[in-house]
Structures are given as structure tokens and as C-alpha cells.
Scaffold this motif. Structure first.
Motif, PDB file in Angstrom:
ATOM      1  N   UNK A 151       0.835  -1.204   0.000  1.00  0.00           N
ATOM      2  CA  UNK A 151       0.000   0.000   0.000  1.00  0.00           C
ATOM      3  C   UNK A 151       0.869   1.254   0.000  1.00  0.00           C
ATOM      4  N   UNK A 152       1.943   1.226   0.774  1.00  0.00           N
ATOM      5  CA  UNK A 152       2.816   2.397   0.870  1.00  0.00           C
ATOM      6  C   UNK A 152       3.606   2.658  -0.408  1.00  0.00           C
ATOM      7  N   UNK A 153       3.755   1.635  -1.250  1.00  0.00           N
ATOM      8  CA  UNK A 153       4.494   1.817  -2.494  1.00  0.00           C
ATOM      9  C   UNK A 153       3.613   2.369  -3.615  1.00  0.00           C
ATOM     10  N   UNK A 154       2.308   2.497  -3.356  1.00  0.00           N
ATOM     11  CA  UNK A 154       1.382   2.978  -4.378  1.00  0.00           C
ATOM     12  C   UNK A 154       1.600   4.464  -4.675  1.00  0.00           C
ATOM     13  N   UNK A 155       1.390   4.846  -5.941  1.00  0.00           N
ATOM     14  CA  UNK A 155       1.484   6.251  -6.334  1.00  0.00           C
ATOM     15  C   UNK A 155       0.158   6.975  -6.098  1.00  0.00           C
ATOM     16  N   UNK A 156      -0.865   6.229  -5.639  1.00  0.00           N
ATOM     17  CA  UNK A 156      -2.171   6.814  -5.345  1.00  0.00           C
ATOM     18  C   UNK A 156      -2.343   6.988  -3.838  1.00  0.00           C
ATOM     19  N   UNK A 157      -3.167   7.965  -3.479  1.00  0.00           N
ATOM     20  CA  UNK A 157      -3.578   8.109  -2.082  1.00  0.00           C
ATOM     21  C   UNK A 157      -4.496   6.935  -1.751  1.00  0.00           C
TER      22      UNK A 157
END
Length: 253
Positions: A151-157
Motif C-alpha cells: 500500500x505504501x508503495x502505491x502512487x495513489x492516495x
């Protein structure tokens, strides 16, 4: 000659146990039983100081902890101090069925209790179930950490919140955009990030089981700066399908 329990552990490393008991004869008796059952007794202790020292240096797989220890601190206080420094399952030993003691022991998230005198069957069951539960806890914690890393590697909020709007999760991109750390955000309502009642209605009203795509929502960061995001809302459920809240995925314009 191998005991039955020794044979069942062939090919597996013996589980290492620390015995904390101030009655020397009882301690020797317990150690004898553990050895017979195929466990490795890595050490013993008679008070809080020795227990903490040996738990730290020996890194046992499990601790058998007498509740009533000699000295200023009893087994429950000793267990609490050990757990604060290392995650190790602790089984309490007691000669008294004292409700007050049990209530205190619950706070330390004990893995089991044994009322003295106990038999081999009771000892074996509580050891096996405690070690199994501890192993499962480690698997679950690692899975949660792996999921959080993804989740933390996502480019989205990515934000999850419960049905009352309390923020549950808050990823790295959300931290950057809103200027809030995860621990700060988890003390807040998702509505505190929104610009207006209309935006609040989009996130908190409507069918919680439905998927709402491409909603335009106005937010503000920790300094009050307003910005707009394109938002997708979907239900946040557990493995049994129970609705826990909503998952918000957003991309800033």
C-alpha cells in the motif's frame, strides 16, 4: 532411548523454554518434565532481575512464569517488562485461582495459565497451543506488514475508514499530500480532511457496499491548502464479508 515426544520432534529444532520459578524443587520438577517431553530448557530464574536478564540473553521460544515470585515484583510485572522488549509467549504458573491475578495477567496478553499442581497432559496442551498461537501471530503480523508495504508503495492516495468515518489506514502518498503522519491521521475523522459538506456526503453517505468511481472531491491539507482529487470508493470488508468501512483511492488533479 527417545521418548514419544522426542520422536515427534525428529527433524525439527527443539523449542527452547525459560523457567521462572522461585521454588527450586518445583523448578527442577518442571525442567524434568520439559526435558522428557522433548523441549530444551535454556535456563531458569528465581526473580524478576534474573528473568529479564536471561530472557534478553537467551531469547527463549517460550517462558513459563510463576506469578508469585519472591522480591519486589511478581511474575505479572516481570512478564510485562519482558514483553515490552521482546515478543515471546508467556505461560503463567500459579497455585491460586485468584480472579484479581487473572485480570491483571490478561493485560499482558498471556498465552496460557497452569494451576499447580498440574499433570503432564495439561502441561503439554498449554505448551503446544501457545507455541502454535505464537507462530500464527507471527505469520499474521508479517502478512499485515507485507500488505502495508504494498500500500505504501502505491502512487495513489489510499485511505481506509470505518462506518463512523474514523481513519484506519493512511498510506505514504496520503502522508505526503495531506502533510500528516499515519499515527496523526489515525486519530482523526476522514471528514476533517474535506473541504465542504458536499464532499463529506460523497465519502460518508450513499450505499456503503457500492463502488463509486471518478468522484471529484475537494480536500485540504494540514496547512489548510485546498486541492481536488479524483476518488474511487469501494467497500472495505474482512475475510467473512463483514463490512468494516470504505477504501478510498484518490489521484490529485
Amino acid at each position: 532411548m527417545l521418548t514419544y515426544d522426542d520422536q515427534t520432534q525428529i527433524g525439527q529444532s527443539k523449542k527452547r523454554i525459560l523457567v521462572v520459578e522461585d521454588d527450586i524443587q518445583m523448578s527442577k520438577f518442571i525442567q524434568f518434565k520439559l526435558d522428557y517431553m522433548g523441549y530444551e530448557v535454556v535456563g531458569d530464574a528465581i526473580n524478576c532481575e534474573l528473568a529479564m536478564e536471561r530472557a534478553s540473553s537467551l531469547k527463549p521460544d517460550l517462558i513459563l512464569m510463576d506469578i508469585m515470585l519472591d522480591g519486589d515484583q511478581d511474575g505479572i510485572e516481570t512478564a510485562q517488562k519482558i514483553i515490552e522488549k521482546q515478543h515471546v509467549p508467556i505461560i503463567y504458573l500459579t497455585a491460586h485461582e485468584d480472579e484479581l491475578l487473572f485480570e491483571r495477567a490478561k493485560i499482558t496478553d498471556a498465552f496460557g495459565y497452569l494451576i499447580k499442581p498440574f499433570n503432564d497432559r495439561d502441561l503439554r496442551i498449554v505448551l503446544e497451543t501457545s507455541l502454535y498461537r505464537h507462530a500464527q501471530d507471527k505469520i499474521i503480523k508479517q502478512a499485515l506488514q507485507d500488505a502495508r508495504n504494498i500500500i505504501n508503495s502505491s502512487v495513489f492516495v489510499m485511505i481506509t475508514y470505518d462506518m463512523e468515518g474514523n481513519i484506519i489506514e493512511f498510506n505514504k502518498m496520503a502522508e505526503e499530500i495531506f502533510g500528516l503522519k499515519r499515527q496523526q491521521a489515525r486519530k482523526r475523522l476522514v471528514s476533517s480532511l474535506l473541504h465542504s459538506d458536499t464532499d463529506q456526503s460523497i465519502l460518508l453517505d450513499g450505499d456503503p457496499l457500492g463502488v463509486h468511481q471518478h468522484e471529484e472531491v475537494n480536500f485540504h491539507d494540514a496547512e489548510g491548502n485546498e486541492f481536488m482529487c479524483l476518488v474511487v470508493l469501494s467497500p472495505f470488508q474482512d475475510n467473512h464479508g463483514k463490512l468494516l468501512g470504505r477504501l478510498l483511492v484518490a489521484r490529485q488533479f
